[in-house]
Write a protein that holds these residues in place. Structure first.
Motif, PDB file in Angstrom:
ATOM      1  N   THR A 258      41.904  29.233  38.413  1.00 43.45           N
ATOM      2  CA  THR A 258      43.170  29.342  37.664  1.00 43.45           C
ATOM      3  C   THR A 258      43.108  30.375  36.546  1.00 43.45           C
ATOM      4  O   THR A 258      44.058  30.512  35.782  1.00 43.45           O
ATOM      5  CB  THR A 258      43.525  27.979  37.048  1.00 43.45           C
ATOM      6  N   ILE A 259      42.018  31.125  36.440  1.00 46.38           N
ATOM      7  CA  ILE A 259      41.878  32.158  35.417  1.00 46.38           C
ATOM      8  C   ILE A 259      41.961  33.534  36.074  1.00 46.38           C
ATOM      9  O   ILE A 259      41.251  33.808  37.039  1.00 46.38           O
ATOM     10  CB  ILE A 259      40.538  32.027  34.663  1.00 46.38           C
ATOM     11  N   GLY A 260      42.811  34.383  35.534  1.00 45.43           N
ATOM     12  CA  GLY A 260      43.024  35.689  36.148  1.00 45.43           C
ATOM     13  C   GLY A 260      41.872  36.650  35.990  1.00 45.43           C
ATOM     14  O   GLY A 260      41.341  37.180  36.976  1.00 45.43           O
ATOM     15  N   ILE A 261      41.453  36.890  34.758  1.00 47.27           N
ATOM     16  CA  ILE A 261      40.399  37.859  34.487  1.00 47.27           C
ATOM     17  C   ILE A 261      39.703  37.488  33.181  1.00 47.27           C
ATOM     18  O   ILE A 261      40.359  37.061  32.225  1.00 47.27           O
ATOM     19  CB  ILE A 261      40.973  39.297  34.420  1.00 47.27           C
ATOM     20  N   ALA A 262      38.391  37.637  33.153  1.00 46.18           N
ATOM     21  CA  ALA A 262      37.651  37.246  31.951  1.00 46.18           C
ATOM     22  C   ALA A 262      36.281  37.913  31.928  1.00 46.18           C
ATOM     23  O   ALA A 262      35.681  38.155  32.984  1.00 46.18           O
ATOM     24  CB  ALA A 262      37.474  35.724  31.895  1.00 46.18           C
ATOM     25  N   PRO A 263      35.760  38.203  30.740  1.00 48.71           N
ATOM     26  CA  PRO A 263      34.383  38.692  30.644  1.00 48.71           C
ATOM     27  C   PRO A 263      33.425  37.537  30.904  1.00 48.71           C
ATOM     28  O   PRO A 263      33.686  36.400  30.511  1.00 48.71           O
ATOM     29  CB  PRO A 263      34.298  39.187  29.191  1.00 48.71           C
ATOM     30  N   ALA A 264      32.305  37.839  31.568  1.00 53.91           N
ATOM     31  CA  ALA A 264      31.383  36.773  31.972  1.00 53.91           C
ATOM     32  C   ALA A 264      30.045  37.374  32.378  1.00 53.91           C
ATOM     33  O   ALA A 264      29.924  38.587  32.568  1.00 53.91           O
ATOM     34  CB  ALA A 264      31.976  35.979  33.138  1.00 53.91           C
ATOM     35  N   PRO A 265      29.011  36.540  32.527  1.00 56.28           N
ATOM     36  CA  PRO A 265      27.719  37.028  33.026  1.00 56.28           C
ATOM     37  C   PRO A 265      27.825  37.511  34.472  1.00 56.28           C
ATOM     38  O   PRO A 265      28.487  36.879  35.299  1.00 56.28           O
ATOM     39  CB  PRO A 265      26.818  35.789  32.934  1.00 56.28           C
ATOM     40  N   SER A 266      27.150  38.599  34.778  1.00 54.35           N
ATOM     41  CA  SER A 266      27.208  39.154  36.132  1.00 54.35           C
ATOM     42  C   SER A 266      26.644  38.194  37.172  1.00 54.35           C
ATOM     43  O   SER A 266      27.084  38.198  38.323  1.00 54.35           O
ATOM     44  CB  SER A 266      26.445  40.485  36.181  1.00 54.35           C
ATOM     45  N   VAL A 267      25.675  37.350  36.782  1.00 52.92           N
ATOM     46  CA  VAL A 267      25.066  36.435  37.753  1.00 52.92           C
ATOM     47  C   VAL A 267      26.049  35.398  38.256  1.00 52.92           C
ATOM     48  O   VAL A 267      25.797  34.748  39.274  1.00 52.92           O
ATOM     49  CB  VAL A 267      23.826  35.726  37.164  1.00 52.92           C
ATOM     50  N   TRP A 268      27.165  35.243  37.579  1.00 53.17           N
ATOM     51  CA  TRP A 268      28.149  34.263  38.021  1.00 53.17           C
ATOM     52  C   TRP A 268      28.925  34.705  39.252  1.00 53.17           C
ATOM     53  O   TRP A 268      29.593  33.884  39.881  1.00 53.17           O
ATOM     54  CB  TRP A 268      29.125  33.945  36.886  1.00 53.17           C
ATOM     55  N   LEU A 269      28.841  35.973  39.606  1.00 49.82           N
ATOM     56  CA  LEU A 269      29.563  36.451  40.786  1.00 49.82           C
ATOM     57  C   LEU A 269      29.211  35.608  42.003  1.00 49.82           C
ATOM     58  O   LEU A 269      30.089  35.032  42.656  1.00 49.82           O
ATOM     59  CB  LEU A 269      29.236  37.921  41.038  1.00 49.82           C
ATOM     60  N   GLY A 270      27.931  35.516  42.319  1.00 46.82           N
ATOM     61  CA  GLY A 270      27.510  34.733  43.480  1.00 46.82           C
ATOM     62  C   GLY A 270      27.669  33.243  43.278  1.00 46.82           C
ATOM     63  O   GLY A 270      28.059  32.518  44.205  1.00 46.82           O
ATOM     64  N   ILE A 271      27.404  32.773  42.055  1.00 47.83           N
ATOM     65  CA  ILE A 271      27.498  31.335  41.770  1.00 47.83           C
ATOM     66  C   ILE A 271      28.925  30.837  41.982  1.00 47.83           C
ATOM     67  O   ILE A 271      29.147  29.765  42.569  1.00 47.83           O
ATOM     68  CB  ILE A 271      27.045  31.054  40.322  1.00 47.83           C
ATOM     69  N   ILE A 272      29.900  31.600  41.519  1.00 50.58           N
ATOM     70  CA  ILE A 272      31.302  31.182  41.646  1.00 50.58           C
ATOM     71  C   ILE A 272      31.750  31.227  43.104  1.00 50.58           C
ATOM     72  O   ILE A 272      32.347  30.280  43.618  1.00 50.58           O
ATOM     73  CB  ILE A 272      32.216  32.054  40.771  1.00 50.58           C
ATOM     74  N   GLU A 273      31.441  32.307  43.792  1.00 52.17           N
ATOM     75  CA  GLU A 273      31.935  32.461  45.161  1.00 52.17           C
ATOM     76  C   GLU A 273      31.267  31.494  46.140  1.00 52.17           C
ATOM     77  O   GLU A 273      31.849  31.176  47.184  1.00 52.17           O
ATOM     78  CB  GLU A 273      31.754  33.904  45.625  1.00 52.17           C
ATOM     79  N   GLU A 274      30.081  31.022  45.822  1.00 52.12           N
ATOM     80  CA  GLU A 274      29.423  30.058  46.713  1.00 52.12           C
ATOM     81  C   GLU A 274      30.162  28.727  46.757  1.00 52.12           C
ATOM     82  O   GLU A 274      30.054  27.982  47.727  1.00 52.12           O
ATOM     83  CB  GLU A 274      27.979  29.825  46.240  1.00 52.12           C
ATOM     84  N   LYS A 275      30.913  28.424  45.701  1.00 51.88           N
ATOM     85  CA  LYS A 275      31.542  27.105  45.604  1.00 51.88           C
ATOM     86  C   LYS A 275      33.070  27.171  45.591  1.00 51.88           C
ATOM     87  O   LYS A 275      33.726  26.175  45.304  1.00 51.88           O
ATOM     88  CB  LYS A 275      31.043  26.395  44.341  1.00 51.88           C
ATOM     89  N   THR A 276      33.632  28.326  45.883  1.00 51.84           N
ATOM     90  CA  THR A 276      35.091  28.471  45.845  1.00 51.84           C
ATOM     91  C   THR A 276      35.581  29.214  47.080  1.00 51.84           C
ATOM     92  O   THR A 276      34.789  29.741  47.865  1.00 51.84           O
ATOM     93  CB  THR A 276      35.530  29.240  44.580  1.00 51.84           C
ATOM     94  N   ASP A 277      36.884  29.269  47.232  1.00 49.53           N
ATOM     95  CA  ASP A 277      37.455  29.964  48.386  1.00 49.53           C
ATOM     96  C   ASP A 277      38.306  31.155  47.977  1.00 49.53           C
ATOM     97  O   ASP A 277      39.143  31.623  48.739  1.00 49.53           O
ATOM     98  CB  ASP A 277      38.279  28.996  49.251  1.00 49.53           C
ATOM     99  N   PHE A 278      38.120  31.668  46.755  1.00 45.52           N
ATOM    100  CA  PHE A 278      38.847  32.868  46.354  1.00 45.52           C
ATOM    101  C   PHE A 278      37.867  34.023  46.146  1.00 45.52           C
ATOM    102  O   PHE A 278      36.664  33.828  45.965  1.00 45.52           O
ATOM    103  CB  PHE A 278      39.677  32.637  45.092  1.00 45.52           C
ATOM    104  N   GLU A 279      38.399  35.215  46.187  1.00 46.37           N
ATOM    105  CA  GLU A 279      37.580  36.422  46.104  1.00 46.37           C
ATOM    106  C   GLU A 279      37.578  36.977  44.684  1.00 46.37           C
ATOM    107  O   GLU A 279      38.624  37.052  44.036  1.00 46.37           O
ATOM    108  CB  GLU A 279      38.120  37.479  47.071  1.00 46.37           C
ATOM    109  N   LEU A 280      36.406  37.378  44.233  1.00 51.30           N
ATOM    110  CA  LEU A 280      36.274  37.944  42.899  1.00 51.30           C
ATOM    111  C   LEU A 280      36.109  39.456  42.949  1.00 51.30           C
ATOM    112  O   LEU A 280      35.488  40.000  43.860  1.00 51.30           O
ATOM    113  CB  LEU A 280      35.061  37.356  42.177  1.00 51.30           C
ATOM    114  N   GLY A 281      36.665  40.112  41.948  1.00 52.10           N
ATOM    115  CA  GLY A 281      36.425  41.526  41.734  1.00 52.10           C
ATOM    116  C   GLY A 281      35.547  41.688  40.505  1.00 52.10           C
ATOM    117  O   GLY A 281      35.466  40.793  39.667  1.00 52.10           O
ATOM    118  N   VAL A 282      34.889  42.828  40.397  1.00 53.98           N
ATOM    119  CA  VAL A 282      34.006  43.116  39.270  1.00 53.98           C
ATOM    120  C   VAL A 282      34.379  44.455  38.657  1.00 53.98           C
ATOM    121  O   VAL A 282      34.661  45.422  39.376  1.00 53.98           O
ATOM    122  CB  VAL A 282      32.529  43.169  39.722  1.00 53.98           C
ATOM    123  N   ALA A 283      34.388  44.506  37.335  1.00 57.38           N
ATOM    124  CA  ALA A 283      34.668  45.753  36.623  1.00 57.38           C
ATOM    125  C   ALA A 283      33.853  45.784  35.340  1.00 57.38           C
ATOM    126  O   ALA A 283      33.501  44.739  34.790  1.00 57.38           O
ATOM    127  CB  ALA A 283      36.160  45.864  36.299  1.00 57.38           C
TER     128      ALA A 283
END
Length: 412
Positions: A258-283
């Motif tokens: 439910t969050i559009g965009i936010a600063p966060a640790p890079s290691v969360w990319l894989g952690i989040i996508e492993e447990k969700t069904d939405f796609e993340l972008g990185v910038a």
């Protein structure tokens, strides 16, 4: 602390094993780490142990207990052969003499010039090297591509300035319901250091002087960053829970979808996508008008000053910086290599987002200060009052008063 350790070093431990005991056969090297780094530390050790006669034995301690454990071991002159620690502690531990001087060994490595420069600097004290990078984590922008599409934004065109970041967050927030444009750790000292400072660096500003003894938090670039986040919170674009977020539920908020965009640790990319069904972008994280930077976090590692197995310990450290360890252990495990020349390795190449993350290492920064933890990370630190005032209190005086308080703390 340095006085007794200096005597130990003079007795023969300096220079990585000059007076260390010579073993008749294979030896076991002890390595301590905090829980946050346990997985990577054990992966390094397993790979090394499988191909070497000497072995590395890893012991991990809870994050919050680890600094006290190290202090106790130092006081008892019983440090492990190797110990890793949050990289922001590196100047303090180097200054206290808890690690051996590895300058000649490190600078002789063929890859020394490719090792994460921000980490190398933090492991340096008075021109001498005491620690090398052990793990790398960097701050980036993570954005929900599904929400981007729903809001009519191009998911392949992330923001290139903090101003554009705010505009994207506002657009997504208009979706309504339980969706919010952004999220941040409004009551978390380490979170704000990690995610807000890069916007200041990207704009050419700074937060401290070069040797970490005086705060420049009243830099106009910092004031602008705080003003933007404050406005997003007051508008309701930042989730209400941002104000009290102290760290423990930060990841969960971004995993909710439910969050559009936010600063966060890079290691969360894989952690989040492993447990969700939405796609993340990185910038990359940018400044108000552009640029980019990142906080190069993670852990540094050095040889315990009381080690009698310094040569064996160095053999392991130098191996961890080599291609085999960085590609087949770190990159294969979806980590960030500690070498700038390995950003586009064969594992990262499968995901352009990972290449984006890895490429930030060369120009990223790690703040350097001997008294960093007490000044910024500690729950009672003056940093907490400073950023809380700038975000939710009297912004007119928060940074000026904060700079004075922070400088006093840094000077201790």
């Amino acid at each position: 602390m340095r006085r007794w350790l200096g005597a130990v070093l003079t007795a023969g431990l300096a220079g990585c094993g000059g007076g260390a005991a010579v073993a008749d056969g294979p030896v076991t090297v002890t390595l301590w780490t905090r829980a946050a780094t346990e997985t990577v530390s054990k992966a390094y050790a397993a790979a090394y142990n499988a191909t070497h006669e000497d072995t590395v034995e890893v012991t991990a301690y809870p994050n919050e207990e680890y600094p006290a454990k190290l202090a106790s071991a130092a006081g008892a002159r019983a440090l492990p052969d190797l110990f890793a620690a949050d990289v922001v502690f590196a100047p303090q531990y180097a200054a206290q003499g808890l690690w051996l001087d590895i300058t000649e060994k490190f600078t002789a490595l063929p890859v020394a010039g490719e090792v994460a420069p921000a980490h190398v600097r933090n492991g340096t004290w008075e021109g001498r090297n005491y620690a090398v990078p052990h793990t790398i984590d960097m701050s980036v922008l993570l954005y929900n591509k599904n929400l981007y599409r729903q809001a009519g934004l191009d998911p392949e065109k992330p923001p290139t300035s903090l101003t554009e970041f705010a505009a994207h967050a506002r657009t997504i927030d208009k979706l309504g319901g339980d969706v919010n444009g952004t999220y941040f750790g409004g009551n978390c000292g380490g979170c704000n250091v990690f995610t807000l400072w890069p916007s200041v660096w990207a704009a050419g500003g700074d937060i401290m002087n070069d040797d970490g003894t005086a705060s420049t938090i009243d830099d106009p670039a910092m004031a602008g960053v705080f003003a933007l986040y404050r406005q997003l919170y007051e508008e309701g674009v930042a989730a209400p829970a941002s104000k009290d977020e102290a760290g423990p539920t930060w990841l969960g908020a971004l995993q909710s979808g439910t969050i559009g965009i936010a600063p966060a640790p890079s290691v969360w990319l894989g952690i989040i996508e492993e447990k969700t069904d939405f796609e993340l972008g990185v910038a990359p994280i940018s400044g108000l008008d552009g640029g980019e930077s990142t906080f190069v976090g993670g852990d540094a590692i050095g040889i315990g000053a009381t080690s009698a197995k310094a040569d064996a310990a160095w053999d392991f450290l130098s191996w961890t910086l080599g291609d085999e360890a960085q590609v087949e252990v770190v990159a294969k495990g979806k980590g960030v290599p500690v070498r700038t020349d390995l950003a586009a390795n064969r594992y990262a190449a499968a995901d352009p987002r990972v290449v984006t993350i890895n490429s930030l290492l060369a120009n990223g920064r790690t703040p350097y200060a001997k008294n960093f933890n007490a000044t910024y990370n500690d729950p009672q630190s003056p940093w907490i009052a400073t950023f809380r005032g700038a975000l939710f209190g009297d912004a007119s005086t928060a940074l000026t008063d904060g700079a004075a308080a922070l400088t006093a703390s840094l000077a201790k």
